[in-house]
Structure formats: structure tokens, C-alpha cells
Scaffold this motif. Structure first.
Motif, PDB file in Angstrom:
ATOM      1  N   SER A  81      -0.690   7.511   6.318  1.00  5.66           N
ATOM      2  CA  SER A  81      -1.037   7.816   4.932  1.00  5.66           C
ATOM      3  C   SER A  81      -0.595   9.231   4.601  1.00  5.66           C
ATOM      4  CB  SER A  81      -2.546   7.665   4.688  1.00  5.66           C
ATOM      5  OG  SER A  81      -3.268   8.616   5.452  1.00  5.66           O
ATOM      6  N   ARG A  91       1.136   4.344  -0.264  1.00  4.69           N
ATOM      7  CA  ARG A  91       0.536   5.673  -0.198  1.00  4.69           C
ATOM      8  C   ARG A  91       1.214   6.519   0.882  1.00  4.69           C
ATOM      9  NH1 ARG A  91      -4.193   5.703  -3.109  1.00  4.69           N
ATOM     10  NH2 ARG A  91      -5.337   7.173  -1.800  1.00  4.69           N
ATOM     11  N   THR A 132       1.213  11.220  -2.936  1.00  7.29           N
ATOM     12  CA  THR A 132       2.411  10.556  -2.422  1.00  7.29           C
ATOM     13  C   THR A 132       2.756   9.333  -3.255  1.00  7.29           C
ATOM     14  OG1 THR A 132       1.953  11.304  -0.162  1.00  7.29           O
ATOM     15  CG2 THR A 132       3.426   9.425  -0.416  1.00  7.29           C
ATOM     16  N   GLN A 133       1.740   8.556  -3.620  1.00  6.83           N
ATOM     17  CA  GLN A 133       1.976   7.352  -4.413  1.00  6.83           C
ATOM     18  C   GLN A 133       2.614   7.694  -5.764  1.00  6.83           C
ATOM     19  OE1 GLN A 133      -1.519   4.991  -5.238  1.00  6.83           O
ATOM     20  NE2 GLN A 133      -0.316   3.255  -5.966  1.00  6.83           N
ATOM     21  N   TYR A 134       2.121   8.750  -6.402  1.00  2.00           N
ATOM     22  CA  TYR A 134       2.677   9.119  -7.705  1.00  2.00           C
ATOM     23  C   TYR A 134       4.063   9.738  -7.563  1.00  2.00           C
ATOM     24  CZ  TYR A 134      -1.604   7.796 -10.008  1.00  2.00           C
ATOM     25  OH  TYR A 134      -2.647   7.050 -10.505  1.00  2.00           O
ATOM     26  N   GLY A 142       1.436  -2.429  -4.886  1.00  4.89           N
ATOM     27  CA  GLY A 142       0.259  -1.585  -4.685  1.00  4.89           C
ATOM     28  C   GLY A 142      -0.670  -1.588  -5.878  1.00  4.89           C
ATOM     29  N   ASN A 182      -1.180  14.478  -0.229  1.00  2.19           N
ATOM     30  CA  ASN A 182      -2.182  13.510   0.189  1.00  2.19           C
ATOM     31  C   ASN A 182      -1.731  12.104  -0.239  1.00  2.19           C
ATOM     32  OD1 ASN A 182      -3.029  12.937  -2.510  1.00  2.19           O
ATOM     33  ND2 ASN A 182      -4.371  14.715  -2.495  1.00  2.19           N
ATOM     34  N   PRO A 183      -2.426  11.049   0.190  1.00  2.00           N
ATOM     35  CA  PRO A 183      -1.978   9.684  -0.115  1.00  2.00           C
ATOM     36  C   PRO A 183      -1.786   9.400  -1.604  1.00  2.00           C
ATOM     37  CG  PRO A 183      -3.626   9.625   1.603  1.00  2.00           C
ATOM     38  CD  PRO A 183      -3.567  11.050   1.130  1.00  2.00           C
ATOM     39  N   GLU A 184      -2.736   9.857  -2.446  1.00  2.00           N
ATOM     40  CA  GLU A 184      -2.616   9.591  -3.884  1.00  2.00           C
ATOM     41  C   GLU A 184      -1.424  10.339  -4.476  1.00  2.00           C
ATOM     42  OE1 GLU A 184      -5.277   9.616  -7.992  1.00  2.00           O
ATOM     43  OE2 GLU A 184      -5.992  10.697  -6.233  1.00  2.00           O
ATOM     44  N   SER A 210       0.853  -1.186   0.000  1.00  2.00           N
ATOM     45  CA  SER A 210       0.000   0.000   0.000  1.00  2.00           C
ATOM     46  C   SER A 210       0.889   1.237   0.000  1.00  2.00           C
ATOM     47  CB  SER A 210      -0.923  -0.003   1.221  1.00  2.00           C
ATOM     48  OG  SER A 210      -1.778   1.129   1.195  1.00  2.00           O
TER      49      SER A 210
END
Length: 385
Positions: A209, A170, A228-230, A241, A224-226, A168
């Protein structure tokens, strides 16, 4: 004579075995206050550091020994002084070699965090692989104190979440040693995971997150989490993930891709006194879920969906990169290091003004999705209309 030497040699070996069987630095665990996690805040009025620690207390049960969780708090003008002020409260000196989690409060990260980190860097007991987080609450101690359960070590749960970050992604995995390395240059920036405590199923639980952006020695913003993922994807730190692509195809389907592996490469191009970055991500995925009636078994439909998904993901990566450039001017992607490696002479010219150069740097993004697995040939759950 030889017989006497042989006997003396045997006696020497026997006596040595008795003298060398004990540990010179042995410490009885029951006599130690083993710190498992800590939280650092700062009093706005007095400017004192507020140190909150979670100590593991051994307790024997019916079948086996277990560890209880005790919370203690102390204050000091410096963090080292706050550490020593723990002794009157817990009775003994704290033992820091097993610390798993360190949490920094908003009052600490909004200014130079070096004084709050320096003690752990210099202390011989503290380890560089402890995870560092930033509290989403006003204070870091809330994460340890809220709904505290003496039967559970909160540090253990947080460590498990951090270690399973791959599934995960994120939030980033940031350790003490990463913060120390970040202090080496004012151009450096890294992401630190955010931790919160929320109500779930009629109980309070911790949640990690999103991320805080640490530029050199202080936090300058948050993702934000999204986002951060990118950002992690652009940093080549996406090893698993899910990637959700919405409104794909003519019927606006949602597709969830499961990431198996990824390779993000960064190349620099310099011509006519202009620097450009090209970021290429080659990502192997599987279709974990599809909410519509996409006909993947049809070659032309499959290629169209693939291309459309790649374009959507490229736009998201560009958005996060642009946000880091314009809003925070923080090179968490290490583009500067790539320039230094690939064009040392150019880097010497750009280094003194890298923050400004980074903020206006053209970045080209290319995403290649390598979709594998049986999902590409499987009929959709819903048939064609």
C-alpha cells in the motif's frame, strides 16, 4: 535413379527426426536454484550490498510436485559480486529467469539506485516484467525473512497482489523496465509500491500500500495509499477500485463509488508566455454503498449530489498535484512529456529548468462523474425523515 533418391530422402528425414528432438539448452529443474524474489539492502558501515533471495526448491509430494521456499543471504561490494557469493551458500549458480518480485531497502533507495538495478538490466536471464517494490521496514530482507514459512513462496503471494492492483488501486504497478525507462532523463519521476509486513489474525502477513516517489535515480518522498490512488487517477492509471466521498448532501452522507472505467486527459495551453495545464477526468462509476437517505430518484437531488461529489474529488486531485509540485518537485504525471508532444518548440526552452517550471505550473482540474446502474433510481435504505 529416382527410386534411389527417394529412398535417400526418406532416410534423411528419419535421421533428422532423431537428431533434432532434444533441447540444446535444456536444464533439469531439479538441478537449478530458481530465484523467485530478492531483496537488496546496503550496509551503512561497510557500504556492501546485502542480497537476500528466496529460492524455489522442488519437492515431490504424494499427489504432485510442489515448491518449497528457502532463504539465502550474501554480501558484496557490488551486486554482481553478491550474486556470485551466493554459490558457496546454495551450492550452485542462481537461476534468475523466473524472478517475480524485487524489493529495495531504504538504504538503497535513499541514494542512487542505479548500481542496485544495473545487474538485473544487463543479466540475460532477468526479465523486465518483474515487479519492483520498496520496503517500509528498515531493511528489505525483513519482508522475506519475517515469519518465513518454508511451505509457501512469498513471491507468489506478492505477485498475486500486484496483478490484482486494478481492484484496489492504492499502490502502483511498477516493473523493472519502468525503472530503466525512468533513467532516461533527470526530469522523469515514477511511483514505486511500498511493501510492509504486519500482524493480522495472530500471524504475520505482507501488505502492499502507498508509494515511494522515485525522481530519476533516488526516492525523494512517499505518498500514503489514498494520495497514491489520486495520483494514479491523475496519471490515467485508474481502471477500477473505489472512491469514497464523505459528508455529501445536507445530511452529511458517505457515498462509495465503484469505478468501472476512466479516461484522464491532459492538455497544455500557452499564451502570453504563460503555460497552463488542464486535466480532465471522465470517470464511469456505480454507487456501491450509501450510508444515509439520499433521494437519488429525485432529479434535483441527484444532480446536486453529483456536482458536490465532483467538487470534492477535484479538490483531492488538486491537493495531490500541488503536493507533488511544491514538496517533491517530481513530475510523475508526465506533464513535461505532454508539453513536448503538444508544443515541441516550447519544450526545448523549458526542458533545462523543468523542475522549477513544474513546481509553479498552474493546473486546472475538471472531474466528470458518469454515474450508471440501478442505484440512481433505487430508493434509499432509510426513508425520508
Amino acid at each position: 535413379m529416382k527410386q534411389i533418391k527417394k529412398v535417400l530422402f526418406i532416410l534423411f528425414i528419419i535421421s533428422s527426426s532423431f537428431l533434432n528432438t532434444s533441447c540444446w539448452d535444456y536444464k533439469d529443474v531439479e538441478r537449478l536454484n530458481v530465484v523467485m524474489s530478492f531483496a537488496v539492502d546496503k550496509d551503512v558501515k561497510t557500504k556492501e550490498y546485502i542480497l537476500t533471495v528466496e529460492v524455489a526448491r522442488p519437492e515431490s509430494g504424494q499427489n504432485q510436485a510442489k515448491y518449497m521456499s528457502d532463504i539465502y543471504e550474501s554480501r558484496g561490494s557490488t551486486l554482481f559480486y553478491a550474486v556470485r557469493n551466493l554459490i558457496p551458500r546454495i551450492g550452485k549458480k542462481a537461476f534468475w529467469s523466473h524472478v517475480e518480485i524485487g524489493i529495495l531497502g531504504k538504504g538503497v533507495v535513499s541514494e542512487d539506485i542505479t548500481p542496485a538495478i544495473d545487474f538485473f538490466y544487463r543479466d540475460p536471464e532477468a526479465r523486465g516484467d518483474m515487479f519492483i517494490l520498496v520496503s517500509k521496514k528498515e531493511t528489505a530482507k525483513e519482508i522475506l525473512e519475517t515469519a518465513h514459512n518454508p511451505q509457501e513462496l512469498r513471491a507468489t503471494k506478492l505477485r498475486y497482489v500486484m496483478e490484482n492492483q486494478k481492484n484496489s488501486p492504492r499502490f502502483p504497478k511498477t516493473q523493472l523496465k519502468d525503472l530503466i525507462e525512468n533513467f532516461e532523463s533527470k526530469d522523469n519521476a515514477i511511483l514505486i509500491p511500498l511493501v510492509d509486513i504486519k500482524e493480522a489474525n495472530d500471524s504475520m502477513t505482507t501488505e502492499i500500500s502507498g508509494s515511494a516517489i522515485l525522481k530519476y535515480d533516488r526516492v525523494v518522498g512517499y505518498l500514503n495509499p489514498e494520495e497514491t490512488q489520486y495520483a494514479l487517477w491523475a496519471m490515467n492509471k485508474l481502471d477500477g477500485g473505489l472512491l469514497v466521498v464523505q459528508n455529501v448532501g445536507e445530511s452529511n452522507n458517505n457515498i462509495t463509488f465503484e469505478v468501472f472505467k476512466n479516461a484522464t486527459k491532459v492538455k497544455t495551453y500557452y499564451s502570453n508566455e504563460n503555460l497552463k495545464i488542464k486535466l480532465s477526468a471522465s470517470t464511469t462509476v456505480n454507487i456501491g454503498e450509501e450510508s444515509g437517505d439520499v433521494q437519488f430518484q429525485k432529479k434535483e437531488e441527484k444532480e446536486k449530489i453529483k456536482n458536490q461529489s465532483e467538487k470534492i474529488l477535484e479538490d483531492r486531485l488538486k491537493y495531490v498535484i500541488k503536493k507533488m509540485q511544491t514538496e517533491y518537485k517530481s513530475d510523475v504525471f508526465s506533464f513535461g512529456q505532454k508539453v513536448e508532444i503538444q508544443n515541441t518548440k516550447l519544450w526545448k526552452e523549458l526542458k533545462p529548468k523543468w523542475s522549477e517550471e513544474f513546481s509553479s505550473l498552474p493546473v486546472e482540474v475538471d472531474v466528470e462523474l458518469l454515474i450508471q446502474g440501478s442505484a440512481m433510481t433505487t430508493q434509499p435504505t432509510k426513508g425520508e425523515k
